[in-house]
Design an enzyme around this catalytic site. Structure first.
Site, PDB file in Angstrom:
ATOM      1  N   GLY A 167       0.848  -1.215   0.000  1.00 56.69           N
ATOM      2  CA  GLY A 167       0.000   0.000   0.000  1.00 56.69           C
ATOM      3  C   GLY A 167       0.873   1.251   0.000  1.00 56.69           C
TER       4      GLY A 167
ATOM      5  CB  THR B 107       1.778   4.502  -4.420  1.00 55.25           C
ATOM      6  OG1 THR B 107       0.625   3.719  -4.763  1.00 55.25           O
ATOM      7  CG2 THR B 107       3.041   3.802  -4.897  1.00 55.25           C
ATOM      8  N   GLY B 108      -0.237   4.813  -1.468  1.00 58.61           N
ATOM      9  CA  GLY B 108      -1.521   5.363  -1.044  1.00 58.61           C
ATOM     10  C   GLY B 108      -1.358   6.679  -0.296  1.00 58.61           C
TER      11      GLY B 108
ATOM     12  N   GLY C  11       0.645   5.773   2.781  1.00 62.68           N
ATOM     13  CA  GLY C  11       1.778   4.906   2.424  1.00 62.68           C
ATOM     14  C   GLY C  11       2.919   5.693   1.809  1.00 62.68           C
TER      15      GLY C  11
ATOM     16  CE  LYS D 156      -7.571   1.334  10.300  1.00 62.77           C
ATOM     17  NZ  LYS D 156      -7.243   2.742  10.488  1.00 62.77           N
TER      18      LYS D 156
ATOM     19  NE  ARG E 249      -5.342  -2.394  17.192  1.00 61.86           N
ATOM     20  CZ  ARG E 249      -5.164  -1.378  18.034  1.00 61.86           C
ATOM     21  NH1 ARG E 249      -5.340  -1.545  19.325  1.00 61.86           N
ATOM     22  NH2 ARG E 249      -4.836  -0.186  17.584  1.00 61.86           N
TER      23      ARG E 249
HETATM   24  N1  LIG Z   1      -5.899   9.306  10.461  1.00 59.64           N
HETATM   25  C1  LIG Z   1      -6.524   9.697   9.378  1.00 59.64           C
HETATM   26  O1  LIG Z   1      -7.011  10.852   9.294  1.00 59.64           O
HETATM   27  C2  LIG Z   1      -6.588   8.746   8.212  1.00 59.64           C
HETATM   28  C3  LIG Z   1      -6.984   9.223   6.960  1.00 59.64           C
HETATM   29  C4  LIG Z   1      -6.961   8.328   5.880  1.00 59.64           C
HETATM   30  C5  LIG Z   1      -6.563   7.002   6.079  1.00 59.64           C
HETATM   31  N2  LIG Z   1      -6.198   6.570   7.313  1.00 59.64           N
HETATM   32  C6  LIG Z   1      -5.785   5.170   7.532  1.00 59.64           C
HETATM   33  O2  LIG Z   1      -4.569   4.947   6.828  1.00 59.64           O
HETATM   34  C7  LIG Z   1      -4.546   3.619   6.306  1.00 59.64           C
HETATM   35  C8  LIG Z   1      -4.264   3.677   4.810  1.00 59.64           C
HETATM   36  O3  LIG Z   1      -5.314   4.400   4.178  1.00 59.64           O
HETATM   37  P1  LIG Z   1      -5.056   5.244   2.833  1.00 59.64           P
HETATM   38  O4  LIG Z   1      -6.166   6.205   2.685  1.00 59.64           O
HETATM   39  O5  LIG Z   1      -3.646   5.743   2.849  1.00 59.64           O
HETATM   40  O6  LIG Z   1      -5.174   4.080   1.755  1.00 59.64           O
HETATM   41  P2  LIG Z   1      -5.485   4.230   0.201  1.00 59.64           P
HETATM   42  O7  LIG Z   1      -4.716   5.380  -0.344  1.00 59.64           O
HETATM   43  O8  LIG Z   1      -6.949   4.182  -0.001  1.00 59.64           O
HETATM   44  O9  LIG Z   1      -4.928   2.826  -0.345  1.00 59.64           O
HETATM   45  C9  LIG Z   1      -3.584   2.458  -0.126  1.00 59.64           C
HETATM   46  C10 LIG Z   1      -3.203   1.332  -1.061  1.00 59.64           C
HETATM   47  O10 LIG Z   1      -3.757   0.096  -0.639  1.00 59.64           O
HETATM   48  C11 LIG Z   1      -3.670  -0.812  -1.737  1.00 59.64           C
HETATM   49  N3  LIG Z   1      -4.829  -1.699  -1.805  1.00 59.64           N
HETATM   50  C12 LIG Z   1      -4.782  -2.989  -2.169  1.00 59.64           C
HETATM   51  N4  LIG Z   1      -5.986  -3.569  -2.102  1.00 59.64           N
HETATM   52  C13 LIG Z   1      -6.826  -2.611  -1.697  1.00 59.64           C
HETATM   53  C14 LIG Z   1      -8.212  -2.596  -1.474  1.00 59.64           C
HETATM   54  N5  LIG Z   1      -8.980  -3.685  -1.623  1.00 59.64           N
HETATM   55  N6  LIG Z   1      -8.755  -1.443  -1.076  1.00 59.64           N
HETATM   56  C15 LIG Z   1      -8.029  -0.330  -0.904  1.00 59.64           C
HETATM   57  N7  LIG Z   1      -6.678  -0.291  -1.103  1.00 59.64           N
HETATM   58  C16 LIG Z   1      -6.103  -1.433  -1.508  1.00 59.64           C
HETATM   59  C17 LIG Z   1      -3.480   0.020  -3.004  1.00 59.64           C
HETATM   60  O11 LIG Z   1      -2.109  -0.087  -3.345  1.00 59.64           O
HETATM   61  P3  LIG Z   1      -1.491  -1.076  -4.450  1.00 59.64           P
HETATM   62  O12 LIG Z   1      -2.182  -0.812  -5.736  1.00 59.64           O
HETATM   63  O13 LIG Z   1      -0.054  -0.689  -4.406  1.00 59.64           O
HETATM   64  O14 LIG Z   1      -1.727  -2.467  -3.930  1.00 59.64           O
HETATM   65  C18 LIG Z   1      -3.701   1.448  -2.495  1.00 59.64           C
HETATM   66  O15 LIG Z   1      -2.953   2.410  -3.159  1.00 59.64           O
HETATM   67  C19 LIG Z   1      -5.889   2.983   6.652  1.00 59.64           C
HETATM   68  O16 LIG Z   1      -5.715   2.149   7.772  1.00 59.64           O
HETATM   69  C20 LIG Z   1      -6.779   4.160   6.968  1.00 59.64           C
HETATM   70  O17 LIG Z   1      -7.788   3.865   7.925  1.00 59.64           O
HETATM   71  C21 LIG Z   1      -6.200   7.426   8.376  1.00 59.64           C
END
Ligand SMILES: NC(=O)c1ccc[n+]([C@@H]2O[C@H](COP(=O)([O-])OP(=O)(O)OC[C@H]3O[C@@H](n4cnc5c(N)ncnc54)[C@H](OP(=O)(O)O)[C@@H]3O)[C@@H](O)[C@H]2O)c1
Length: 319
Positions: free
Chosen positions: A13, A15-16, A19, A138, A142
């Site tokens: 993950g 490039t998210g 990430g 989540k 855990r």
């Molecule tokens: N604290 C906050 O304010 C906050 C805000 C947003 C997110 N978060 C948390 O941060 C974590 C990451 O979230 P994010 O928003 O960074 O993630 P994201 O950008 O939505 O996704 C990250 C990467 O996960 C991979 N992926 C593979 N299978 C997937 C699927 N079925 N669904 C979604 N993604 C998939 C993809 O990468 P590949 O194509 O490389 O496999 C995607 O680029 C989560 O636990 C989220 O709850 C927290």
């Protein structure tokens, strides 16, 4: 990483939204935390034109890109070969896929440490947390770790909301809160005086690096970390100071937010998650007597300040 021995890290993950900050922080850690850093990514992401600049810059820093399908056990097991630490930053919809990834890590010969994707709200803050809908996947991860993962150690990095995202309005959910430097308008929940513990997205990367540097503190723990604690009204004040003019502030009653949340869950709308998290944050469930910042040896001066993040928002810089 046992003390001074550098890790071989695989990031999933990468490039998210978050990430990319975690991966950049690991790659540029000084002194280094890894002798090798790889990412496991889908072919769609690897060939996505909007990701090429980032991937090229990481490759120039020594990153290896492994393309594959997360649901293909053979490909994941192969990617794990020689890797001692797996950092997952999978998006919300991919959280449950981590159960198979954890099983494969436990069965591998090399993986010793796994960071499941968290980087957000404390899903075990108090007795009410177990009933919160946004926490369920989540919590399942855990629970699976507690019951099934014996050899591999896990670390959850609990950061609270990202201040960078909190400063923006989410289209269609403006009443849930946000700040707009162009119109000098803000929306806050309730009185706006309730403090929230935030982490900037860059600091999330720093905290993951700090956890990697301190396995004795981080392994088998849910680390509670944050950049700073501030109220929405104090954020308005900072915007007013930096833009040199008073802002118009709308106050959304908490009862209204609760109503939108209820309607959201009833209609199956994805924005229900946003409303629920905003409610949880406004209820003070990001606040601690003491965080793990100190035990990870992260000092206030290592972290971003509200003024820096507001400055980026005023300049219209994307996060
Ligand atoms: N604290 C906050 O304010 C906050 C805000 C947003 C997110 N978060 C948390 O941060 C974590 C990451 O979230 P994010 O928003 O960074 O993630 P994201 O950008 O939505 O996704 C990250 C990467 O996960 C991979 N992926 C593979 N299978 C997937 C699927 N079925 N669904 C979604 N993604 C998939 C993809 O990468 P590949 O194509 O490389 O496999 C995607 O680029 C989560 O636990 C989220 O709850 C927290």
């Amino acid at each position: 990483m046992a003390g001074s021995i550098l890790s071989n890290i695989l990031i999933i993950g990468a490039t998210g939204n978050i990430g990319k900050y975690i991966t950049s922080a690991i790659l540029s850690a000084n002194p280094p935390v890894a002798r090798q850093v790889s990412i496991f990514t889908s072919p769609g992401t690897a060939s996505n034109p909007s990701k090429q600049e980032l991937l090229s810059s990481w490759k120039s820093q020594g990153l290896t890109v492994i393309e594959g399908d997360l649901q293909n056990a053979e490909q994941v097991a192969k990617a794990y070969e020689g890797v001692d630490t797996v950092v997952s930053a999978l998006g919300r919809d991919g959280l449950l896929e981590q159960i198979e990834l954890l099983k494969l890590a436990e069965a591998s010969e090399s993986v010793q440490w796994f960071f499941p994707s968290e980087y957000g709200t404390d899903i075990e803050y108090d007795a009410s947390s177990v009933n919160e809908k946004p926490h369920q996947n989540k919590l399942k991860v855990r629970r699976f770790v507690r019951e099934n993962i014996k050899r591999v150690k896990c670390t959850y990095v609990v950061t609270g909301p990202y201040i960078d995202m909190f400063l923006r309005f989410v289209p269609g959910c403006e009443g849930a809160g946000g700040f707009d430097p162009a119109s000098k308008k803000a929306a806050v929940l309730g009185s706006g005086n309730e403090k929230v513990g935030f982490t900037s997205m860059r600091d999330v990367g720093k905290f993951v690096v700090a956890a990697l540097r301190h396995p004795e503190t981080a392994k088998d723990k849910a680390l509670k970390v944050q950049s700073f604690v501030v109220s929405p009204n104090a954020i308005v004040n900072e915007f007013e100071k930096q833009t040199g003019t008073p802002w118009t502030v709308d106050h959304t009653p908490i009862e209204k937010l609760n109503e939108w949340e209820r309607e959201g869950w009833e209609s199956g709308s994805p924005v229900a998650t946003l409303f629920a998290l905003r409610r949880i944050w406004a209820e003070g469930k990001t606040l601690y007597g003491k965080t793990d910042n100190e035990s990870l040896r992260v000092q206030e001066e290592d972290l971003e300040r509200l003024s820096t993040v507001v400055e980026r928002a005023v300049k219209g810089e994307p996060y």
